[in-house]
Design an enzyme around this catalytic site. Sequence first.
Site, PDB file in Angstrom:
ATOM      1  N   LYS A 176     -19.418   3.942 -23.914  1.00 44.16           N
ATOM      2  CA  LYS A 176     -18.516   5.055 -23.634  1.00 44.16           C
ATOM      3  C   LYS A 176     -18.269   5.893 -24.889  1.00 44.16           C
ATOM      4  O   LYS A 176     -18.229   5.366 -25.995  1.00 44.16           O
ATOM      5  CB  LYS A 176     -17.193   4.511 -23.091  1.00 44.16           C
ATOM      6  N   THR A 207      -3.619   7.530 -23.350  1.00 40.17           N
ATOM      7  CA  THR A 207      -4.876   6.964 -22.843  1.00 40.17           C
ATOM      8  C   THR A 207      -4.821   5.435 -22.785  1.00 40.17           C
ATOM      9  O   THR A 207      -5.857   4.770 -22.810  1.00 40.17           O
ATOM     10  CB  THR A 207      -6.050   7.400 -23.738  1.00 40.17           C
ATOM     11  N   GLY A 209      -5.069   2.017 -21.483  1.00 44.95           N
ATOM     12  CA  GLY A 209      -5.686   1.400 -20.318  1.00 44.95           C
ATOM     13  C   GLY A 209      -6.875   2.135 -19.737  1.00 44.95           C
ATOM     14  O   GLY A 209      -7.336   1.796 -18.636  1.00 44.95           O
ATOM     15  N   THR A 210      -7.432   3.110 -20.467  1.00 47.72           N
ATOM     16  CA  THR A 210      -8.546   3.877 -19.898  1.00 47.72           C
ATOM     17  C   THR A 210      -9.795   3.019 -19.685  1.00 47.72           C
ATOM     18  O   THR A 210     -10.504   3.195 -18.696  1.00 47.72           O
ATOM     19  CB  THR A 210      -8.905   5.081 -20.787  1.00 47.72           C
ATOM     20  N   GLY A 211     -10.068   2.097 -20.605  1.00 48.55           N
ATOM     21  CA  GLY A 211     -11.240   1.243 -20.439  1.00 48.55           C
ATOM     22  C   GLY A 211     -11.110   0.343 -19.227  1.00 48.55           C
ATOM     23  O   GLY A 211     -12.086   0.154 -18.467  1.00 48.55           O
ATOM     24  N   CYS A 212      -9.934  -0.215 -19.030  1.00 47.97           N
ATOM     25  CA  CYS A 212      -9.681  -1.052 -17.853  1.00 47.97           C
ATOM     26  C   CYS A 212      -9.837  -0.234 -16.574  1.00 47.97           C
ATOM     27  O   CYS A 212     -10.448  -0.677 -15.594  1.00 47.97           O
ATOM     28  CB  CYS A 212      -8.266  -1.631 -17.912  1.00 47.97           C
TER      29      CYS A 212
END
Length: 274
Positions: A176, A207, A209-212
């Site tokens: 990402k 942002t 928690g964006t990866g989760c």
Amino acid sequence: MTTLTPTLTIAGSDCSGGAGIQADLKTMSANGCFAMSVITSVVAENTARVISVLDVDPKIIADQIDAVFEDIRPKAVKVGMLDNPDIMRVVADKLVEYQAENVVIDPVMYAKNGAPLMDPNCIDSLIDIVIPHADVLTPNIPEAECISGLKINDLDGQKAAAKAIQEMGCTSALVKGGHATGDAIDVLYDGRDFYEFSAKRIDTKNTHGTGCTYSSAIAANLALGHPFHEAIGRAKKYVTMAIEHSLELGRGNGPTNHFWDLYAHGLEGFDANA
């Protein structure tokens, strides 16, 4: 009779609700799935800091996975925070035992504020035990650098890291670009070809928690039967929406808005009378 497609998240718990299990459950639900969870660690955190972490006993983790698969088999599994080799091993073993499908693994290493959520000494265990079970692995740039041992300075660096990680045994690797500059471009390598998924960069600090959220959205869309690349594209669109309408909550990096589109427009294609 109403039915929803079952999905499972195996991850840590974020008591502030923006990341981890809580973000996963919100994301899967917002994408039209029935979300189930297995908690691997309890994290006392908020938008500004991580206070403490308590790992769940591996036997309880195994029992949770058994409880889900023996009764409501998920169509996709998202795996997040795995804090130590014992937890990694039990989760990997259960994925094999149940021949889990559509496995999306987000190699969570750090919280948004930089606090470690996995012992850096466990990188080799992550590579050996966990990565080979991923249909798609979704590291951000710092995580991809740790896993691949490569420095990422540009899009070519993302491609090199994605290729190196895919060759460690996962079916595909999605590096990402949220930590880069310019448009947010994610690079996927599937063992043969490179693909790019691009979206405008949203100017916000919120942002958390964006990866989760992104990895859970991929899992949800795979569970719903969308073709692989389309599922990633739909998830990219979803997480961009959630960031664009992020919430000004807390003193640090606020959470994304998982339900903005659902509240504004309803759930696409959902028939409550089905």
